[in-house]
Design a protein around this motif. Structure first.
Motif, PDB file in Angstrom:
ATOM      1  N   SER A  55       0.775  -1.103   0.122  1.00 19.06           N
ATOM      2  CA  SER A  55      -0.060   0.000   0.127  1.00 19.06           C
ATOM      3  C   SER A  55       0.658   1.169  -0.117  1.00 19.06           C
ATOM      4  O   SER A  55       0.588   2.428  -0.801  1.00 19.06           O
ATOM      5  N   ASP A  56       1.756   1.301   0.829  1.00 19.43           N
ATOM      6  CA  ASP A  56       2.804   2.772   0.917  1.00 19.43           C
ATOM      7  C   ASP A  56       3.360   2.861  -0.288  1.00 19.43           C
ATOM      8  O   ASP A  56       3.406   4.099  -0.972  1.00 19.43           O
ATOM      9  N   THR A  57       3.456   1.982  -0.775  1.00 21.72           N
ATOM     10  CA  THR A  57       4.584   2.163  -2.281  1.00 21.72           C
ATOM     11  C   THR A  57       3.592   2.779  -3.467  1.00 21.72           C
ATOM     12  O   THR A  57       3.674   3.461  -3.983  1.00 21.72           O
ATOM     13  N   LEU A  58       2.380   1.858  -3.487  1.00 28.06           N
ATOM     14  CA  LEU A  58       1.464   2.176  -4.603  1.00 28.06           C
ATOM     15  C   LEU A  58       0.690   3.582  -4.221  1.00 28.06           C
ATOM     16  O   LEU A  58       0.295   4.087  -5.075  1.00 28.06           O
ATOM     17  N   LEU A  59       0.711   3.949  -3.022  1.00 25.89           N
ATOM     18  CA  LEU A  59      -0.187   5.113  -2.860  1.00 25.89           C
ATOM     19  C   LEU A  59       0.677   6.285  -2.409  1.00 25.89           C
ATOM     20  O   LEU A  59       0.272   7.378  -1.925  1.00 25.89           O
ATOM     21  N   SER A  60       2.045   6.123  -2.535  1.00 24.17           N
ATOM     22  CA  SER A  60       3.122   7.235  -2.420  1.00 24.17           C
ATOM     23  C   SER A  60       2.620   8.353  -3.403  1.00 24.17           C
ATOM     24  O   SER A  60       1.951   8.014  -4.536  1.00 24.17           O
ATOM     25  N   SER A  61       3.000   9.549  -3.263  1.00 24.84           N
ATOM     26  CA  SER A  61       2.870  10.701  -4.124  1.00 24.84           C
ATOM     27  C   SER A  61       3.570  10.540  -5.480  1.00 24.84           C
ATOM     28  O   SER A  61       3.393  11.133  -6.388  1.00 24.84           O
ATOM     29  N   MET A  83      -7.357   5.039  -1.644  1.00 26.14           N
ATOM     30  CA  MET A  83      -7.262   4.625  -3.251  1.00 26.14           C
ATOM     31  C   MET A  83      -8.235   5.872  -3.881  1.00 26.14           C
ATOM     32  O   MET A  83      -8.096   6.388  -4.784  1.00 26.14           O
ATOM     33  N   GLU A  84      -9.449   5.860  -3.192  1.00 22.79           N
ATOM     34  CA  GLU A  84     -10.268   7.010  -3.696  1.00 22.79           C
ATOM     35  C   GLU A  84      -9.638   8.366  -3.622  1.00 22.79           C
ATOM     36  O   GLU A  84      -9.877   9.062  -4.451  1.00 22.79           O
TER      37      GLU A  84
END
Length: 318
Positions: A55-61, A83-84
């Motif tokens: 999650s942290d990787t995919l949701l990073s800026s 994600m939203e």
């Protein structure tokens, strides 16, 4: 920079070729959902599947992620709010399970009506015996909570057995295969008509523990409960109370609030309960069907920027 698709599930060479053909200009890399390569995922625009610790990787800026295609119908374990907020498109695998899960539902119903579950136990004990209480599906009523792909396929097959089919859904809109469809707030009224109450619902804030003491008390005396949706939609203690009292004649359960079901759980010892280990949707055609959904979505994504099939509504959580 080359655009990247990372799939965290195993794919055959044929399935990989189909995805590559549908996604010109993209690279396809196979990862491992159990041991994901974070550097690989950090470059992904599209991810197929999901895994722990990503999650942290995919949701990073810095992440270029725009779309996630899940390998499952349920999405409750994903970080939906984050994600939203990041504007990530999310599609699920709804529809993949309809045929195998419907087969399990009818497996449960036929076991109970024909007493096949007790016949298997008798065979193990070399016992020639029948209570003489066998029945049939013809003329019975199935109340099906959820009129999506699984519920609709179940209703369609039920008609071949000349059953009455009553659906319950959020909208209450008519659906193919159903004699009547009611809104969810009518569930307690509708279950009184059913010989079988079949739960195909996803887990959302609205459905959590929806099937509890009030619903089971409203069920028809001697009816059966089948859950192939999500375990946390059911109050297990209330279900066991209804079974122990004899108000419910039996239950077919594929999903549970805690999985695996603990070895000391009393459900294991209840002879009127048939348990399967959350495998109702398992089929040797699973990957082919998910890839089919992804390819259809990929074509739409390339054309309009948005996948067209199974797009999850974050406000509904499915």
């Amino acid at each position: 920079m080359t655009k990247s698709i990372v799939c965290l599930q195993k794919l055959s060479h044929r399935q990989q070729d189909l995805i590559r053909d549908a996604a010109p200009g993209y690279t396809l890399t196979l990862g491992d959902g159990k041991a994901p390569d974070l550097a690989q995922l950090a470059e992904a625009e599209i991810v197929i599947g999901w895994g722990k610790g990503i999650s942290d990787t995919l949701l990073s800026s810095e992440s270029p992620l725009r779309w996630v295609q899940t390998w499952s119908a349920g999405v409750e374990k994903l970080p939906l709010t984050a994600m939203e907020n990041k504007g990530i498109l999310l599609t699920n695998a709804s529809g993949v399970h309809a045929e195998p899960i419907t087969a399990v539902i009818f497996g449960f119903m036929l076991l109970f009506t024909r007493n096949l579950h007790t016949a298997v136990r008798n065979q193990l004990n070399r016992k020639w015996h029948s209570e003489g209480s066998e029945s049939e599906l013809t003329g019975k009523t199935a109340v099906i909570a959820g009129t999506g792909s699984i519920g609709s396929e179940t209703a369609r097959i039920a008609k071949a057995f000349r059953m009455t089919t009553l659906g319950v859904s959020r909208s209450g809109e008519p659906a193919e295969g159903f004699d009547e469809v009611y809104t969810t707030d009518r569930l307690q009224d509708v279950v009184s008509q059913g010989d079988f109450l079949i739960n195909t619902l996803p887990l959302t804030d609205e459905t959590r523990l929806m099937f509890g003491a009030e619903i089971f008390a409203a069920c028809k005396q001697g009816s059966y409960y089948i859950n192939i949706g999500r375990g946390a939609t059911t109050d297990t203690q209330a279900l066991m109370d209804a079974l122990n009292s004899g108000h419910l004649a039996g239950a077919g359960l594929d999903v549970f609030g805690t999985e695996p079901l603990p070895e000391d759980h009393p459900l294991w010892g209840m002879e009127q309960v048939v348990i399967t280990p959350h495998c109702a949707g398992v089929t040797d055609r699973y990957a082919d069907r998910v890839v089919e959904i992804f390819i259809e979505n990929m074509k739409s994504y390339l054309k309009s920027g948005t996948p067209s099939r199974n797009l999850v509504d974050y406000s509904r959580q499915y």
